[in-house]
Motif scaffolding. Structure first.
Motif, PDB file in Angstrom:
ATOM      1  N   THR A  42      27.678 -17.118  -7.884  1.00 25.09           N
ATOM      2  CA  THR A  42      26.352 -17.340  -8.460  1.00 25.09           C
ATOM      3  C   THR A  42      25.960 -16.144  -9.331  1.00 25.09           C
ATOM      4  O   THR A  42      25.403 -16.291 -10.422  1.00 25.09           O
ATOM      5  CB  THR A  42      25.327 -17.586  -7.334  1.00 25.09           C
ATOM      6  N   LEU A  43      26.299 -14.962  -8.847  1.00 21.95           N
ATOM      7  CA  LEU A  43      26.002 -13.740  -9.601  1.00 21.95           C
ATOM      8  C   LEU A  43      26.763 -13.723 -10.931  1.00 21.95           C
ATOM      9  O   LEU A  43      26.197 -13.412 -11.987  1.00 21.95           O
ATOM     10  CB  LEU A  43      26.377 -12.521  -8.737  1.00 21.95           C
ATOM     11  N   GLU A  44      28.020 -14.099 -10.885  1.00 20.64           N
ATOM     12  CA  GLU A  44      28.832 -14.121 -12.108  1.00 20.64           C
ATOM     13  C   GLU A  44      28.308 -15.173 -13.088  1.00 20.64           C
ATOM     14  O   GLU A  44      28.284 -14.958 -14.294  1.00 20.64           O
ATOM     15  CB  GLU A  44      30.314 -14.379 -11.776  1.00 20.64           C
ATOM     16  N   ALA A  45      27.896 -16.309 -12.549  1.00 20.28           N
ATOM     17  CA  ALA A  45      27.367 -17.376 -13.406  1.00 20.28           C
ATOM     18  C   ALA A  45      26.086 -16.908 -14.107  1.00 20.28           C
ATOM     19  O   ALA A  45      25.855 -17.178 -15.282  1.00 20.28           O
ATOM     20  CB  ALA A  45      27.093 -18.628 -12.577  1.00 20.28           C
ATOM     21  N   LEU A  46      25.289 -16.168 -13.363  1.00 21.30           N
ATOM     22  CA  LEU A  46      24.048 -15.631 -13.914  1.00 21.30           C
ATOM     23  C   LEU A  46      24.341 -14.661 -15.070  1.00 21.30           C
ATOM     24  O   LEU A  46      23.695 -14.694 -16.119  1.00 21.30           O
ATOM     25  CB  LEU A  46      23.318 -14.908 -12.775  1.00 21.30           C
ATOM     26  N   LYS A  47      25.344 -13.836 -14.875  1.00 23.78           N
ATOM     27  CA  LYS A  47      25.719 -12.877 -15.933  1.00 23.78           C
ATOM     28  C   LYS A  47      26.208 -13.623 -17.175  1.00 23.78           C
ATOM     29  O   LYS A  47      25.891 -13.243 -18.299  1.00 23.78           O
ATOM     30  CB  LYS A  47      26.814 -11.922 -15.418  1.00 23.78           C
ATOM     31  N   TYR A  48      26.967 -14.670 -16.945  1.00 26.24           N
ATOM     32  CA  TYR A  48      27.459 -15.496 -18.067  1.00 26.24           C
ATOM     33  C   TYR A  48      26.268 -16.083 -18.826  1.00 26.24           C
ATOM     34  O   TYR A  48      26.227 -16.073 -20.061  1.00 26.24           O
ATOM     35  CB  TYR A  48      28.357 -16.596 -17.508  1.00 26.24           C
ATOM     36  N   ALA A  49      25.285 -16.577 -18.068  1.00 26.33           N
ATOM     37  CA  ALA A  49      24.099 -17.174 -18.695  1.00 26.33           C
ATOM     38  C   ALA A  49      23.381 -16.137 -19.552  1.00 26.33           C
ATOM     39  O   ALA A  49      22.967 -16.419 -20.682  1.00 26.33           O
ATOM     40  CB  ALA A  49      23.170 -17.722 -17.617  1.00 26.33           C
ATOM     41  N   LYS A  50      23.253 -14.926 -19.035  1.00 24.53           N
ATOM     42  CA  LYS A  50      22.576 -13.861 -19.784  1.00 24.53           C
ATOM     43  C   LYS A  50      23.340 -13.509 -21.059  1.00 24.53           C
ATOM     44  O   LYS A  50      22.756 -13.370 -22.123  1.00 24.53           O
ATOM     45  CB  LYS A  50      22.424 -12.613 -18.912  1.00 24.53           C
ATOM     46  N   ARG A  51      24.645 -13.403 -20.917  1.00 18.35           N
ATOM     47  CA  ARG A  51      25.479 -13.091 -22.102  1.00 18.35           C
ATOM     48  C   ARG A  51      25.299 -14.131 -23.194  1.00 18.35           C
ATOM     49  O   ARG A  51      25.408 -13.847 -24.367  1.00 18.35           O
ATOM     50  CB  ARG A  51      26.962 -13.046 -21.705  1.00 18.35           C
ATOM     51  N   ASN A  52      25.017 -15.354 -22.783  1.00 19.16           N
ATOM     52  CA  ASN A  52      24.860 -16.433 -23.756  1.00 19.16           C
ATOM     53  C   ASN A  52      23.411 -16.634 -24.189  1.00 19.16           C
ATOM     54  O   ASN A  52      23.072 -17.641 -24.798  1.00 19.16           O
ATOM     55  CB  ASN A  52      25.457 -17.717 -23.202  1.00 19.16           C
ATOM     56  N   GLY A  53      22.552 -15.699 -23.827  1.00 15.35           N
ATOM     57  CA  GLY A  53      21.193 -15.693 -24.345  1.00 15.35           C
ATOM     58  C   GLY A  53      20.179 -16.519 -23.569  1.00 15.35           C
ATOM     59  O   GLY A  53      19.027 -16.641 -23.979  1.00 15.35           O
ATOM     60  N   ALA A  54      20.589 -17.114 -22.449  1.00 14.68           N
ATOM     61  CA  ALA A  54      19.657 -17.952 -21.688  1.00 14.68           C
ATOM     62  C   ALA A  54      18.590 -17.098 -21.004  1.00 14.68           C
ATOM     63  O   ALA A  54      18.787 -15.916 -20.739  1.00 14.68           O
ATOM     64  CB  ALA A  54      20.424 -18.748 -20.633  1.00 14.68           C
ATOM     65  N   LYS A  55      17.447 -17.727 -20.718  1.00  9.20           N
ATOM     66  CA  LYS A  55      16.427 -17.092 -19.876  1.00  9.20           C
ATOM     67  C   LYS A  55      16.878 -17.279 -18.430  1.00  9.20           C
ATOM     68  O   LYS A  55      17.436 -18.328 -18.089  1.00  9.20           O
ATOM     69  CB  LYS A  55      15.077 -17.775 -20.062  1.00  9.20           C
ATOM     70  N   THR A  56      16.617 -16.289 -17.587  1.00  8.98           N
ATOM     71  CA  THR A  56      17.106 -16.423 -16.211  1.00  8.98           C
ATOM     72  C   THR A  56      16.008 -16.216 -15.172  1.00  8.98           C
ATOM     73  O   THR A  56      15.177 -15.315 -15.277  1.00  8.98           O
ATOM     74  CB  THR A  56      18.248 -15.412 -15.935  1.00  8.98           C
ATOM     75  N   LEU A  57      16.049 -17.094 -14.197  1.00 10.93           N
ATOM     76  CA  LEU A  57      15.096 -17.061 -13.087  1.00 10.93           C
ATOM     77  C   LEU A  57      15.916 -17.280 -11.825  1.00 10.93           C
ATOM     78  O   LEU A  57      16.796 -18.133 -11.802  1.00 10.93           O
ATOM     79  CB  LEU A  57      14.092 -18.215 -13.270  1.00 10.93           C
ATOM     80  N   SER A  58      15.636 -16.505 -10.777  1.00  9.48           N
ATOM     81  CA  SER A  58      16.372 -16.792  -9.552  1.00  9.48           C
ATOM     82  C   SER A  58      15.411 -17.116  -8.414  1.00  9.48           C
ATOM     83  O   SER A  58      14.257 -16.683  -8.397  1.00  9.48           O
ATOM     84  CB  SER A  58      17.299 -15.638  -9.181  1.00  9.48           C
ATOM     85  N   ILE A  59      15.915 -17.929  -7.509  1.00  8.41           N
ATOM     86  CA  ILE A  59      15.185 -18.288  -6.288  1.00  8.41           C
ATOM     87  C   ILE A  59      16.025 -17.729  -5.143  1.00  8.41           C
ATOM     88  O   ILE A  59      17.128 -18.209  -4.875  1.00  8.41           O
ATOM     89  CB  ILE A  59      15.016 -19.817  -6.164  1.00  8.41           C
ATOM     90  N   VAL A  60      15.531 -16.657  -4.532  1.00  9.57           N
ATOM     91  CA  VAL A  60      16.339 -15.879  -3.598  1.00  9.57           C
ATOM     92  C   VAL A  60      15.537 -15.651  -2.324  1.00  9.57           C
ATOM     93  O   VAL A  60      14.303 -15.587  -2.357  1.00  9.57           O
ATOM     94  CB  VAL A  60      16.734 -14.523  -4.261  1.00  9.57           C
ATOM     95  N   ASN A  61      16.245 -15.541  -1.199  1.00 11.95           N
ATOM     96  CA  ASN A  61      15.530 -15.262   0.047  1.00 11.95           C
ATOM     97  C   ASN A  61      15.509 -13.766   0.392  1.00 11.95           C
ATOM     98  O   ASN A  61      14.485 -13.250   0.822  1.00 11.95           O
ATOM     99  CB  ASN A  61      16.137 -16.062   1.200  1.00 11.95           C
ATOM    100  N   VAL A  62      16.651 -13.086   0.204  1.00  8.26           N
ATOM    101  CA  VAL A  62      16.730 -11.680   0.612  1.00  8.26           C
ATOM    102  C   VAL A  62      16.158 -10.787  -0.492  1.00  8.26           C
ATOM    103  O   VAL A  62      16.655 -10.770  -1.622  1.00  8.26           O
ATOM    104  CB  VAL A  62      18.198 -11.297   0.929  1.00  8.26           C
ATOM    105  N   ARG A  63      15.107 -10.074  -0.129  1.00  4.02           N
ATOM    106  CA  ARG A  63      14.421  -9.203  -1.093  1.00  4.02           C
ATOM    107  C   ARG A  63      15.359  -8.166  -1.717  1.00  4.02           C
ATOM    108  O   ARG A  63      16.138  -7.535  -1.005  1.00  4.02           O
ATOM    109  CB  ARG A  63      13.271  -8.438  -0.400  1.00  4.02           C
ATOM    110  N   GLY A  64      15.267  -8.024  -3.019  1.00  2.00           N
ATOM    111  CA  GLY A  64      16.024  -6.966  -3.701  1.00  2.00           C
ATOM    112  C   GLY A  64      17.524  -7.203  -3.806  1.00  2.00           C
ATOM    113  O   GLY A  64      18.270  -6.304  -4.201  1.00  2.00           O
ATOM    114  N   ALA A  65      17.995  -8.402  -3.464  1.00  2.00           N
ATOM    115  CA  ALA A  65      19.436  -8.698  -3.514  1.00  2.00           C
ATOM    116  C   ALA A  65      19.941  -8.689  -4.961  1.00  2.00           C
ATOM    117  O   ALA A  65      19.152  -8.773  -5.910  1.00  2.00           O
ATOM    118  CB  ALA A  65      19.702 -10.058  -2.871  1.00  2.00           C
TER     119      ALA A  65
END
Ligand code: M6R
Length: 365
Positions: free
Chosen positions: A111-134
């Motif tokens: 999921t982390l790698e996918a997020l980085k890929y999304a950022k590299r491609n200019g997408a806006k990113t939002l995460s829904i996470v349970n563990v604070r500061g992960a």
């Protein structure tokens, strides 16, 4: 500690009314879903043309419910991608795409790698996470935390339903800021959402009924779970839950797809779990159920309490789910499916909290 329960999974299932309320209530302002405290600008929800969810396992299943909600209530194009496939299938994302990463731990490497890929491609990113500061929270531009508290059992339960709660809030807010809901309709939506904790509690209070019904699959080798639309989405999760904790092979199938192959596998030895909560597909669903019954399958039925059944049909078990507006039936039905998996595992004498071969946090690709 396990709070007097034999396993964390049961404790975490039982905590859901409280943690769902803690996830929803702070995010309703003046009766309307509101992410001001999470510092989510409305422009993020307004300016995108497309949404793309990336996640794994249970979190991906939460995304599928989000897809059905956003597509039908917000009328936005949304894809749900398995994070582990996302980068290798040349998924198209751009600056008009809002990529939402969903993760309990916030450390799942795919999921982390996918997020980085999304950022590299200019997408806006939002995460829904349970563990604070992960890591996933830190890597994304915006984050909404689920207030599930620590989840210890390997099988995810309260993280899933709080992820769903956030997806409902997002749906309500997006519909509002995009002008699909006026304030009145946004409030109506939020009012129904605020009922979820109490409705889920009603299911949990009746857990012994589900414990009794669970005997119908205790000795099964294979189980099929069938439903349509939102019912199918939650059955994918219900089926994963059963596989993980009971080691019973289970498949969730969209009911309409059965006759395109899988119905060949239905016999008197394959119990079927059917979920029927959506008015618009109710009658089609009941005819699919009759098809499997005519192949000898014993059917455990979870249905909205307001439906009536044909006389003379016999059932391996019936659980009547407290009624809500159709798009919210996911919540009581999911709680019932979690309990079903839990009791099968418990009655088989398995180590419910630590299924073999599984880790709580998956940090290898
Ligand atoms: O921490 P994450 O939400 O990113 O974890 C994703 C999956 O590994 C997780 O949901 C897994 O499928 C659970 N064992 C399901 O119960």
């Amino acid at each position: 500690s396990k709070g007097g329960y034999p396993f964390y999974m049961e404790k975490e299932i039982m905590e859901q009314p409280e943690v769902i309320a803690e996830t929803i209530e702070p995010r309703i302002k003046d009766g309307i879903p509101d992410f001001a405290e999470d510092e989510i600008p409305d422009s993020l929800l307004k300016d995108c043309d497309r949404v793309c969810v990336v996640a794994c396992g249970t979190a991906m299943h939460a995304g599928l419910v989000g897809k059905a909600l956003l597509q039908s209530l917000v009328r936005i194009h949304i894809d749900v991608e398995l994070a582990s496939e996302f980068m290798y299938t040349d998924t198209i994302v751009d600056e008009k795409t809002l990529v939402i990463a969903i993760s309990q731990s916030g450390e799942t490497i795919d999921t982390l790698e996918a997020l980085k890929y999304a950022k590299r491609n200019g997408a806006k990113t939002l995460s829904i996470v349970n563990v604070r500061g992960a890591s996933i929270a830190r890597e994304s531009e915006y984050v909404i935390y689920t207030n599930a508290g620590p989840e210890i059992a390997v099988a995810s339960t309260k993280a899933y339903t709080t992820q769903l709660a956030v997806l409902y809030l997002l749906t309500g807010r997006m519909a509002y800021v995009r002008g699909i809901y006026d304030a009145g309709r946004a409030r109506e939506f939020a009012r129904e959402l605020l009922r979820v904790p109490q409705v889920v509690a009603q299911v949990l209070d009746r857990r012994e009924e589900i414990h009794y019904i669970a005997r119908g699959i205790l000795n099964a080798k294979d189980v099929f779970m069938i439903g349509r639309g939102l019912d199918h989405s939650i059955l994918l999760e219900g089926s994963l839950k059963l596989k993980e904790v009971s080691y019973i092979h289970s498949e969730a199938y969209a009911s309409g797809e059965l006759k395109h192959g899988t119905i060949a596998l239905i016999t008197e030895d394959t119990p079927v779990v059917a979920v029927v909560t959506q008015d618009k597909v109710q009658s089609k669903e009941f005819s699919n159920i009759r098809e499997v019954q005519s192949r000898g399958a014993e059917v455990i039925l979870l249905m909205k309490e307001t439906y009536t059944l044909d006389k003379g049909t016999s059932w391996a078990g019936i659980f009547k789910l407290p009624a809500m507006r159709d798009e919210f039936m996911v919540m009581p039905a999911s709680a019932a499916l979690q309990l079903l998996a839990y009791y099968v595992s418990l009655d088989k004498g398995l180590d419910v909290d630590k299924p073999r071969n599984l880790a709580k946090v998956v940090t290898v690709e």
